[in-house]
Design a protein around this motif. Structure first.
Motif, PDB file in Angstrom:
ATOM      1  N   THR B 186      21.140  28.391 -52.928  1.00 12.80           N
ATOM      2  CA  THR B 186      21.395  29.773 -52.527  1.00 12.80           C
ATOM      3  C   THR B 186      21.301  29.922 -51.012  1.00 12.80           C
ATOM      4  O   THR B 186      22.142  30.562 -50.377  1.00 12.80           O
ATOM      5  N   PHE B 190      24.165  31.153 -48.399  1.00 16.56           N
ATOM      6  CA  PHE B 190      23.981  32.290 -47.492  1.00 16.56           C
ATOM      7  C   PHE B 190      24.243  31.877 -46.039  1.00 16.56           C
ATOM      8  O   PHE B 190      24.922  32.573 -45.286  1.00 16.56           O
ATOM      9  N   TYR B 194      27.068  33.249 -43.487  1.00 17.45           N
ATOM     10  CA  TYR B 194      26.814  33.953 -42.226  1.00 17.45           C
ATOM     11  C   TYR B 194      27.496  33.263 -41.048  1.00 17.45           C
ATOM     12  O   TYR B 194      27.979  33.926 -40.138  1.00 17.45           O
ATOM     13  N   THR B 426      18.450  36.599 -43.269  1.00 13.63           N
ATOM     14  CA  THR B 426      18.942  36.774 -44.634  1.00 13.63           C
ATOM     15  C   THR B 426      19.242  35.438 -45.285  1.00 13.63           C
ATOM     16  O   THR B 426      18.926  35.224 -46.453  1.00 13.63           O
ATOM     17  N   GLY B 427      19.829  34.523 -44.511  1.00 14.63           N
ATOM     18  CA  GLY B 427      20.200  33.237 -45.087  1.00 14.63           C
ATOM     19  C   GLY B 427      19.013  32.502 -45.683  1.00 14.63           C
ATOM     20  O   GLY B 427      19.127  31.819 -46.696  1.00 14.63           O
ATOM     21  N   TYR B 429      16.321  33.829 -47.040  1.00 14.71           N
ATOM     22  CA  TYR B 429      15.568  34.574 -48.069  1.00 14.71           C
ATOM     23  C   TYR B 429      14.884  33.629 -49.057  1.00 14.71           C
ATOM     24  O   TYR B 429      13.700  33.771 -49.329  1.00 14.71           O
TER      25      TYR B 429
END
Lengths: 443, 540
Positions: B186, B190, B194, B426-427, B429
């Motif tokens: 995941t 991400f 990005y 965010t990447g 997370y």
């Protein structure tokens, strides 16, 4: 430098050690056979269910002990020699002490049931108990839990999180019948059943049957019913873990006997926490109180005494809390399972049958004696003020909103509660708005 | 129910597969007209580049990567020649005119900032693909399937998770939520997303086109990568808000908070700005406060607001009032949470998509020390950068103390705005938890935190002596606050980083924690006393 040795790294022993360190430079050694570092045993269930990892149960990081000069020794004490002030560890090591603190905790009760020592028959108290539950879980389809109390319901929740069916044997006619009044016992019983637990009241364990490998394969109840299972949880309370102390110089009964300064009959040896039993409780509470916060309070008190500020143990008003699946429980003061002769009660229950408030008060003075609440959080300080200053029921009803501690935006039930009180008592009380001043002003 | 859930997962994955797969379909046919339009719109003056490009690109067919890399190659080649010429002129001692002329022919193609603006318009204009021909269908196959599948995956939890209550079962036993392979996959997804979004939007023309019809109907403009990102952001937040509603259906604080933060994202960060554009007004997010909104004082933004009449002037004044007055006053009364977990877009994503990762935050003392250094350094950087920007704006000087203002802005934009906030924030997370940016990097959070720590009514009240040190609160604190260390001492939690998400209070099994706005008096307890003990009061 005086050497303080503490046996047991649970909350009692560790609190003692920390507060001795805050108040002195004494040499401190903590001996534990269970784990290298202090952890919160109340959180073992969350490790099993995957809410946490074991590291999250440790309230202090591992560097904390060295920084605070608290020496940790991993080992089991086999024997205490009070005459020359030494301890013998299994394996042959010996440790000397100037003062000894016994914080050895407790172990699950076993009442002599046939088969109680088979594999996959256990309680839930120690880290090793958790490991053992992990070991047997993959090969368990149904677990039988014996004893309807706090640990039993935790164990049930743990097994259900892994899809293991649970049969729960309760000796009384409702859950935790020795502690909870009928109304609350029934409320929680309903909730446990809602989680698909096979809950059996008035049912006792007769015998545990073994398979060919010495592992539990079924139980037989007193009525003779055989229930197939691969795991038996024994959760009928705990008792002090003092086998290695019995028959020595230290006086014991069910626990290690202590006075209000937590001193045993042997000079320079103290006991506290789960394993300590008062000759006569200093404030008239039970002589043996095996809860988390009393261990912590005793530790704070004993550290004062050991650091030459002799302090008697004075817990204030009784309180406690727990969570049964999704319902939180708090209690302040005394609400007994049966009303005493001088007591009267007020009970309100939400129509959903999962939220209630139970107040017990004195028949003649109307002074509040105890609070039980399920599904409503209450403010400790406010409840304590009410009970210790003997506020009467009219005052309680009018100021009920001050005590609410539920998160913001939660539905509040004070008006409903007061309405019911008015109807039952012919009063016309109104719940006043919450007032920060009343809440935060001391006394 | 299990079947519905699993089918949902498959449908959702199919949506993602179409979305990602669309990157690799279609081709670009560069016609002379499109090429000339592009050259004119970009103001390309390098005759070397134009000549080479006409030979190598025009009339040919490429994949996106081929076309993009060919353009960059040619641009770099031409730039090299122009720079050689400049060198020659300089060595031969002068002719400023000639030198300036050569400089104007140089094409800037740094991958981190200028590349995308250069290549994107041509690639966007020249794409031929089934996505371009069937934009509504493409929208359905990507966004539609992912959203429907996601909801089908989530909604059965209403039944499967059993009665309402805290259900964090197996979070630390599942690879996706415990830094296992699921989490790593995941995170890689991400991060790649990005990088493409921020630096190589020219390679994701088809994914952007899947949102084209929606963009046309909202703002009237074709979709840009930022429009696509906004739509993804809103969709993801909506789907995961449903997850929050189910997970916390017993907790009205969480339900209201989730609803409000979702509303601010969809309305204020997405719909209103797009509609403003439709009415020829500047794209403006009324809730995005400086210094999180670090471009607010950039000259192009100020000029655009100044050129937009009364509304533009209002936006300019509002932006300043928001930061200087509204933000601190609200923090005084409600705590930082009013912004960070009720209004902010970054916070909104963290509280929805990020919720399954909140327990991965680092709770060590080391991390807290690091946090205090780095977040205040970023705030300082933001203030210095904005100071330089305003100095240049008013004085007209392009540099301050010998440092080029534009370079400071680019540095900030790249390292803080893109890498820290997006790629890492965010990447990562699934690795660092859902609030890495908010905790370590956000300059606005640092500012709000200072107010919250020193002048606010907000605190998390600890309920007397009920704490059993279980550690649920600390484990589920997305900001890595060791909540337990305060609660077990009977101390209120007053920390600059607390965003007031309310989850510590929700997961506490003993009713110990309550978020409260109450009188400042007694908010911070220096010498906590455990309630319930009558003996001499101990100092802790």
């Amino acid at each position: 430098m005086e050497h303080i040795v503490i046996i047991g790294n649970g909350v009692s022993g560790i609190t003692t050690a920390r507060h001795i360190r805050k108040n002195s430079d004494k040499r401190i050694t903590v001996i534990s056979g269970e784990t290298d570092h202090f952890f919160s045993r109340t959180a073992l269930m969350y490790v099993y269910m995957g809410h946490m990892k074991f590291e999250h149960t440790k309230p202090y990081e591992d560097w904390f002990w060295k920084k605070n000069r608290i020496d940790l020794v991993r080992g089991f004490v086999q024997k205490i020699n009070p005459d020359n002030k030494t301890l013998e560890l299994t394996g042959g090591d010996s440790i000397g002490y100037d003062k000894l603190v016994l914080a050895v905790g407790s172990k699950p009760n076993k009442f002599g049931w046939p088969g109680q020592d088979l594999d996959a028959v256990q309680g839930l108290y120690s880290y090793q108990d958790l490991e053992s539950m992990e070991k047997y879980s993959p090969s368990t389809k149904r677990a039988v839990i014996v004893g309807g109390g706090l640990i039993g319901v935790e164990m049930a929740e743990m097994f259900l999180s892994r899809g293991i069916d649970v049969t729960f044997l309760v000796r009384e006619d409702r859950f935790w019948g020795g502690v909870l009044p009928k109304q609350e016992g029934e409320l929680i019983s309903r909730h446990i059943k809602k989680h698909h637990v096979d809950l059996r009241f008035n049912t006792e364990l007769q015998e545990i049957l073994a398979d060919e490998n010495g592992r539990a394969r079924a139980i037989i109840t007193k009525e003779g019913e055989e229930i197939e299972c691969q795991f038996v949880g024994l959760t009928a309370g705990v008792s002090p873990n003092i086998d290695f102390i019995k028959n020595g110089k230290i006086e014991t009964n069910r626990g290690i006997l202590v006075n209000e300064f937590l001193e045993t009959n042997v000079p320079d040896i103290y006991a506290l926490g789960d394993c300590a039993e008062f000759h006569q409780h200093p404030t008239g509470r039970r002589n043996l109180e095996q809860v988390w916060y009393t261990g912590r309070m005793m530790g704070e008190t004993l550290a004062q005494t050991i650091c030459d500020n002799k302090t008697p143990y004075r817990p204030g008003m009784w309180f406690n809390s727990a969570k049964f699946f999704d319902i939180e429980y708090q209690t302040y003061g005394w609400v007994y399972s049966e009303l005493k002769s001088n007591e009267n009660e007020f009970y309100w229950e939400h129509e959903n049958g999962e939220i209630c408030l139970h107040l017990v008060f004195d028949k003649t003075s109307n002074a509040l004696l105890g609070i039980n609440t399920f599904g409503i959080r209450m403010r400790h300080e406010v409840c304590e003020k009410w009970i210790t200053t003997g506020k009467d029921m009219n005052h309680i009803m009018e100021h009920l909103k001050d005590a609410n501690f539920d998160p913001e935006f939660y539905k509040q039930y004070e008006n409903q509660i007061v309405n019911q009180y008015n109807q039952q008592n012919g009063t016309t009380l109104k719940a006043k708005k919450r007032d920060w001043k009343r809440i935060f002003v001391k006394n | 129910m299990k079947f519905i859930k699993n089918s949902g997962l498959l449908i959702c994955i199919a949506g993602f597969a179409f979305f990602v797969g669309s990157i690799f379909i279609g081709d670009h046919n560069v016609t002379p007209e499109k090429f000339n339009d592009w050259v004119n719109s970009k103001g390309i003056k390098s005759e070397i580049f134009i000549k080479n490009a006409e030979q190598e690109i025009v009339g040919k067919t490429f994949s996106s990567i081929q076309l993009s890399s060919t353009i960059i190659e040619l641009a770099e080649k031409s730039t090299q020649e122009h720079q050689d010429n400049i060198q020659l002129w300089q060595n031969s001692g002068g002719q400023d005119e000639k030198i300036n002329e050569e400089w104007s022919k140089v094409i800037w193609t740094s991958w981190s900032s200028t590349h995308k603006d250069f290549t994107y318009p041509l690639l966007q204009a020249t794409i031929n693909s089934p996505v371009k021909e069937n934009q509504w269908l493409a929208f359905f196959l990507t966004f539609g399937l992912a959203i429907i599948g996601g909801l089908l995956y989530i909604i059965p939890d209403f039944i499967l998770l059993g009665p309402a209550g805290i259900k964090n079962n197996k979070l630390f036993q599942h690879s996706a939520t415990n830094r296992g392979w699921g989490g790593i996959v995941t995170a890689v997804f991400f991060v790649v997303f990005y990088f493409l979004l921020y630096f190589f939007p020219d390679l994701i023309i088809n994914p952007i086109l899947t949102t084209n019809k929606i963009s046309l109907s909202l703002s009237g403009n074709p979709a840009s990568q930022w429009f696509m990102y906004g739509l993804i952001y809103c969709s993801v937040m909506t789907v995961f808000a449903v997850k929050m509603y189910i997970k916390y259906r017993h907790n009205l604080y969480q339900i209201i908070r989730t609803t409000v933060v979702l509303f601010f994202q969809v309305a204020f960060a997405f719909l209103i700005p797009e509609l403003l554009v439709r009415f020829n007004q500047p794209w403006y997010d009324f809730k995005n406060a400086w210094p999180l909104n670090y471009t607010f004082f950039f000259d192009w933004n100020i000029n655009s607001l100044l050129n937009s009449g009364h509304l533009g002037m209002f936006m300019l004044v509002w932006g300043i009032v928001l930061t200087v007055i509204v933000v601190p006053v609200m923090v005084y009364f409600l705590g930082k949470r009013w912004y960070c977990s009720w209004v902010c877009g970054c916070g909104g994503l963290a509280e929805t998509l990020g919720d399954p990762y909140r327990h991965l935050s680092n709770k060590s003392l080391k991390a807290w020390k690091f946090e205090r250094y780095i977040i205040h350094l970023v705030l300082l950087f933001a203030v210095v950068m904005t100071g330089a920007t305003l100095y240049s704006y008013f004085s007209g000087a392009t540099s301050i103390l010998g440092i080029d203002t534009y370079s400071i802005q680019s540095w900030y934009g790249f390292w803080i705005g893109s890498i820290f906030a997006g790629v890492i924030g965010t990447g990562f997370y699934p690795i660092l938890g859902n609030r890495a940016w908010c905790r370590f990097g956000c300059p606005l959070a640092a500012y709000l935190g200072l107010v919250q720590r020193f002048k606010s009514r907000f605190r998390i009240t600890t309920n007397g002596g009920q704490c059993i040190s279980c550690g649920n609160c600390s484990t589920y604190c997305e900001m890595g606050i060791d909540v337990r260390s305060y609660a077990q001492k009977g101390q209120n939690i007053v920390r600059s980083s607390c965003v007031g998400c309310g989850v510590c209070s929700a997961v506490c099994p003993r009713g110990v924690l309550k978020l409260e706005n109450a009188p400042e008096d007694g908010r911070i307890i220096d010498n906590p006393i455990l309630v319930g003990k009558d003996e001499i009061k101990l100092q802790v």
